[in-house]
Design a protein around this motif. Sequence first.
Motif, PDB file in Angstrom:
ATOM      1  N   GLY A  84       0.808  -1.206   0.000  1.00  0.00           N
ATOM      2  CA  GLY A  84       0.000   0.000   0.000  1.00  0.00           C
ATOM      3  C   GLY A  84       0.841   1.255   0.000  1.00  0.00           C
ATOM      4  O   GLY A  84       0.553   2.216  -0.732  1.00  0.00           O
ATOM      5  N   ARG A  85       1.895   1.263   0.801  1.00  0.00           N
ATOM      6  CA  ARG A  85       2.774   2.435   0.844  1.00  0.00           C
ATOM      7  C   ARG A  85       3.454   2.660  -0.495  1.00  0.00           C
ATOM      8  O   ARG A  85       3.622   3.799  -0.941  1.00  0.00           O
ATOM      9  CB  ARG A  85       3.821   2.269   1.956  1.00  0.00           C
ATOM     10  CG  ARG A  85       3.260   2.407   3.359  1.00  0.00           C
ATOM     11  CD  ARG A  85       4.353   2.496   4.395  1.00  0.00           C
ATOM     12  NE  ARG A  85       5.112   1.275   4.523  1.00  0.00           N
ATOM     13  CZ  ARG A  85       4.784   0.262   5.337  1.00  0.00           C
ATOM     14  NH1 ARG A  85       3.682   0.345   6.069  1.00  0.00           N
ATOM     15  NH2 ARG A  85       5.531  -0.808   5.403  1.00  0.00           N
ATOM     16  N   ARG A  86       3.841   1.574  -1.156  1.00  0.00           N
ATOM     17  CA  ARG A  86       4.481   1.719  -2.459  1.00  0.00           C
ATOM     18  C   ARG A  86       3.500   2.219  -3.519  1.00  0.00           C
ATOM     19  O   ARG A  86       3.875   2.971  -4.411  1.00  0.00           O
ATOM     20  CB  ARG A  86       5.108   0.397  -2.893  1.00  0.00           C
ATOM     21  CG  ARG A  86       6.336   0.010  -2.098  1.00  0.00           C
ATOM     22  CD  ARG A  86       7.447   1.056  -2.184  1.00  0.00           C
ATOM     23  NE  ARG A  86       8.013   1.162  -3.491  1.00  0.00           N
ATOM     24  CZ  ARG A  86       9.260   0.816  -3.822  1.00  0.00           C
ATOM     25  NH1 ARG A  86      10.072   0.346  -2.894  1.00  0.00           N
ATOM     26  NH2 ARG A  86       9.705   0.965  -5.056  1.00  0.00           N
ATOM     27  N   LEU A  87       2.248   1.803  -3.433  1.00  0.00           N
ATOM     28  CA  LEU A  87       1.248   2.308  -4.374  1.00  0.00           C
ATOM     29  C   LEU A  87       1.071   3.821  -4.198  1.00  0.00           C
ATOM     30  O   LEU A  87       0.933   4.567  -5.178  1.00  0.00           O
ATOM     31  CB  LEU A  87      -0.084   1.580  -4.194  1.00  0.00           C
ATOM     32  CG  LEU A  87      -0.111   0.102  -4.613  1.00  0.00           C
ATOM     33  CD1 LEU A  87      -1.444  -0.528  -4.230  1.00  0.00           C
ATOM     34  CD2 LEU A  87       0.136  -0.059  -6.111  1.00  0.00           C
ATOM     35  N   ALA A  90      -7.007   5.678  -0.330  1.00  0.00           N
ATOM     36  CA  ALA A  90      -8.280   5.022  -0.011  1.00  0.00           C
ATOM     37  C   ALA A  90      -8.117   3.506   0.017  1.00  0.00           C
ATOM     38  O   ALA A  90      -8.743   2.820   0.842  1.00  0.00           O
ATOM     39  CB  ALA A  90      -9.344   5.426  -1.033  1.00  0.00           C
ATOM     40  N   ALA A  91      -7.281   2.965  -0.868  1.00  0.00           N
ATOM     41  CA  ALA A  91      -7.041   1.513  -0.879  1.00  0.00           C
ATOM     42  C   ALA A  91      -6.391   1.069   0.426  1.00  0.00           C
ATOM     43  O   ALA A  91      -6.745   0.029   0.999  1.00  0.00           O
ATOM     44  CB  ALA A  91      -6.165   1.140  -2.074  1.00  0.00           C
ATOM     45  N   TYR A 126      -8.053  -1.477   3.152  1.00  0.00           N
ATOM     46  CA  TYR A 126      -7.419  -2.684   3.689  1.00  0.00           C
ATOM     47  C   TYR A 126      -7.429  -2.658   5.214  1.00  0.00           C
ATOM     48  O   TYR A 126      -7.703  -3.677   5.870  1.00  0.00           O
ATOM     49  CB  TYR A 126      -5.988  -2.837   3.174  1.00  0.00           C
ATOM     50  CG  TYR A 126      -5.373  -4.123   3.658  1.00  0.00           C
ATOM     51  CD1 TYR A 126      -5.584  -5.311   2.963  1.00  0.00           C
ATOM     52  CD2 TYR A 126      -4.638  -4.175   4.844  1.00  0.00           C
ATOM     53  CE1 TYR A 126      -5.075  -6.513   3.430  1.00  0.00           C
ATOM     54  CE2 TYR A 126      -4.120  -5.357   5.319  1.00  0.00           C
ATOM     55  CZ  TYR A 126      -4.343  -6.528   4.602  1.00  0.00           C
ATOM     56  OH  TYR A 126      -3.848  -7.711   5.075  1.00  0.00           O
ATOM     57  N   ASP A 127      -7.142  -1.499   5.791  1.00  0.00           N
ATOM     58  CA  ASP A 127      -7.199  -1.373   7.255  1.00  0.00           C
ATOM     59  C   ASP A 127      -8.583  -1.748   7.781  1.00  0.00           C
ATOM     60  O   ASP A 127      -8.726  -2.358   8.846  1.00  0.00           O
ATOM     61  CB  ASP A 127      -6.874   0.065   7.676  1.00  0.00           C
ATOM     62  CG  ASP A 127      -5.375   0.327   7.686  1.00  0.00           C
ATOM     63  OD1 ASP A 127      -4.611  -0.643   7.778  1.00  0.00           O
ATOM     64  OD2 ASP A 127      -4.988   1.504   7.601  1.00  0.00           O
ATOM     65  N   TYR A 128      -9.615  -1.377   7.027  1.00  0.00           N
ATOM     66  CA  TYR A 128     -10.999  -1.586   7.462  1.00  0.00           C
ATOM     67  C   TYR A 128     -11.456  -3.031   7.240  1.00  0.00           C
ATOM     68  O   TYR A 128     -12.100  -3.628   8.104  1.00  0.00           O
ATOM     69  CB  TYR A 128     -11.898  -0.618   6.683  1.00  0.00           C
ATOM     70  CG  TYR A 128     -13.339  -0.606   7.133  1.00  0.00           C
ATOM     71  CD1 TYR A 128     -13.689  -0.355   8.454  1.00  0.00           C
ATOM     72  CD2 TYR A 128     -14.373  -0.829   6.208  1.00  0.00           C
ATOM     73  CE1 TYR A 128     -15.013  -0.345   8.859  1.00  0.00           C
ATOM     74  CE2 TYR A 128     -15.696  -0.820   6.607  1.00  0.00           C
ATOM     75  CZ  TYR A 128     -16.015  -0.568   7.927  1.00  0.00           C
ATOM     76  OH  TYR A 128     -17.327  -0.557   8.325  1.00  0.00           O
TER      77      TYR A 128
END
Length: 440
Positions: free
Chosen positions: A287-290, A311-312, A316-318
């Motif tokens: 996610g951080r790389r995206l 938002a992605a 994922y967190d949710y």
Amino acid sequence: MGDLFDRSEPQAAADIAKPLADRLRPGHLDEVVGQEHLTGEEGSLTRMIRSGSLGSLIFWGPPGTGKTTVARLLAGETSMAFEQISAIFSGVADLKKVFEAARLRRSQGRQTLLFVDEIHRFNRAQQDSFLPVMEDGTVILVGATTENPSFELNAALLSRARVLVFHPLESESLARLLERAEAAEGRPLPLDEEARAVLLRMADGDGRAALSLAEEAWRAARDSEVFDADALQRIVQRRAPVYDKGQDGHYNLISALHKSVRGSDPDAALYYLCRMFDAGEDPLFIGRRLVRMAVEDIGLADPQALAIANAAKDAYDYLGSPEGELAFAQACIYLATAPKSNAAYTAFKSAMAAAKEHGSLLPPKHILNAPTRLMKETGYGDGYQYDHDAPEAFSGQDYFPEAMGRKTFYDPPERGFEREIRKRLDYWSKLRRERAGGNT
């Protein structure tokens, strides 16, 4: 006087007890499969042996590609004494013993080939200890590593050794290994054609793994039983992908994902994304790389890219896994299909370089606040034009330090939303020239 005991049966029993991979080790370099660029008729190692000049070497490649075997064969081909140590289990004291034994052999006219497995595990000081014995010819060092030597080995060590790359074994090479195994066992593998192909895929380029999987299949088979692909997977389970989150596989795949997104190839990007999920990568790292791709490679060409990448991560967190992974897949596709621009990225780098180059220049006084009388008397805020009061809310004033002069860092391309930004900048540039009398 002959032997008092017949050793043939115990020796045969000992051979049978060895793993199949050990029993099938090649006896000559030309029997090594999958590394023909090194061991073939015109291979690098073959040429070295033919010339009678073998220097220190670093073997770089994934597990199960023949690094240890080739090192042993090199010693045999050159009549050197073979010493093997592992950096995982050895320390300075072990190295001193090995070096002393090598010096003794050298004084007796025989050189030592020292094979160091996992050489990247040695620290800088331990790696430096090899330099004197390499330089004076006490040992020919052959180090094996699964990690990129450029990052893991000292420059001094690398300058004294040639790096040779071992490739993962292709399906044809793995198939040849299985044929050798069947000849050695005197029986076919209990696998149908599809299961045989699945076993080759499970081996993932690792010859030792292919032979270990074959042994498991033989152990599990009863009489004339033949396994299909599903049965094979139940028996041997699934071998984890060759991937270490702190090492080369991790960086190779994230690099492939990033470059596929940058290259606007959503299919390749999805493939590498799934490879990383399958290997157990931390989804939040992905996610951080995206998010980084959104700001580095898309930027203002599509301002929504950063919002969607963030938002992605939130999705994922949710949701967690596996549902949250779909949000990353959606973001990955969006980023890969978005218009690309690194204009903001390059503008930032250029502005940072200018900030470092020009030091602590004072901004022009007309844009400085003047909260005190003294500051007003020295010209702070003098002549500032409030843009909202200017025609078209644009005053055209210069905001750079006078000693620096006007600079251009941001140069948006004619792509995506930056087309509109380009139009605005061009229009403001025209107004700035007009309001400055054409002198800027």
